[in-house]
Write a protein that holds these residues in place. Structure first.
Motif, PDB file in Angstrom:
ATOM      1  N   ASP A  10       0.808  -1.222   0.000  1.00 44.06           N
ATOM      2  CA  ASP A  10       0.000   0.000   0.000  1.00 44.06           C
ATOM      3  C   ASP A  10       0.840   1.271   0.000  1.00 44.06           C
ATOM      4  OD1 ASP A  10      -2.638  -1.319   2.165  1.00 44.06           O
ATOM      5  OD2 ASP A  10      -2.116  -1.707   0.080  1.00 44.06           O
ATOM      6  N   GLU A  14       0.815   3.815  -3.135  1.00 41.95           N
ATOM      7  CA  GLU A  14       0.215   5.135  -2.969  1.00 41.95           C
ATOM      8  C   GLU A  14       1.244   6.263  -3.037  1.00 41.95           C
ATOM      9  OE1 GLU A  14      -3.310   3.308  -2.999  1.00 41.95           O
ATOM     10  OE2 GLU A  14      -2.858   5.432  -3.202  1.00 41.95           O
ATOM     11  N   ALA A  32      -3.910  -3.483  -6.654  1.00 41.66           N
ATOM     12  CA  ALA A  32      -3.191  -4.119  -5.556  1.00 41.66           C
ATOM     13  C   ALA A  32      -2.617  -5.482  -5.902  1.00 41.66           C
ATOM     14  CB  ALA A  32      -4.113  -4.255  -4.343  1.00 41.66           C
TER      15      ALA A  32
END
Length: 204
Positions: A10, A14, A32
């Motif tokens: 993550d 991001e 993902a």
């Protein structure tokens, strides 16, 4: 430019998306894992560039790369990794990847690499591809300086002097001098011959 980033971490995903989205002309979509990436590609094609994490779920080595390429829905496709060695980078290129990005790359360099690959040009950091060769002390490498190895790596990837100069942050005339020295040291007739000698010696 439409960019798809697929990474199961993550924070990495991001952070990359946030940084690249700052560029006015780059639109970023994230996934993902490989399945989500393929679903997005199938629904929202085409993308100017797809970045796939080498070790995320569904990749199964480079089979995931081949799967995305074989959809024919998007080109080009590149591999990212924080741990994969030079050999994997080369295998990815051989399998059709447009490039290989170590996650240790500086953010600004990442933006330049993304633009380069989206334009259809193959990209792998010269330093990344030459570091292991130096450590392995290949007989051919013993007579070359680290900078000469970096330039030779660029020649082996078919880069022009201007492209090598841009990657190494040097003047083009400096690269020309290095190429001339490499040809002399390797007893090569020209830059293409020098690259051939390096590849046959297993240096790249």
């Amino acid at each position: 430019m439409r960019l798809l980033i697929a990474d199961d971490h993550d924070l990495v995903r991001e952070t990359l998306a946030a940084f690249l989205s700052r560029e006015a002309d780059i639109e970023v979509t994230v996934a993902a894992d490989l399945e989500e990436a393929c679903a997005i590609i199938d629904k929202d094609r085409p993308f100017d560039l797809v970045l796939l994490d080498y070790s995320m779920p569904g990749m199964d080595g480079l089979k995931g790369l081949e799967r995305v390429i074989n959809t024919g829905a998007t080109r080009p496709v590149a591999i990212m990794s924080g741990t994969a060695p030079k050999a994997v980078a080369q295998e990815a290129l051989d399998a059709g990847a447009i490039g290989f990005l170590p996650k240790t790359m500086a953010a600004a360099s990442m933006v330049n690499a993304v633009r380069f690959m989206a334009a259809g040009e193959t990209f792998v950091p010269v330093k990344f591809m030459t570091e292991e060769a130096e450590e392995e002390t290949n007989p051919l490498a013993k007579g070359l300086s680290p900078r000469e190895l970096e330039v030779l790596g660029g020649l082996c990837r078919g880069l022009a002097n201007k492209e090598i100069a841009r990657e190494l942050d040097l003047q083009e005339v400096t690269i020309k001098l290095h190429v001339k020295t490499l040809c002399r040291k390797l007893e090569a007739k020209n830059r293409t011959h020098a690259a051939m000698i390096a590849k046959e010696a297993g240096l790249f």
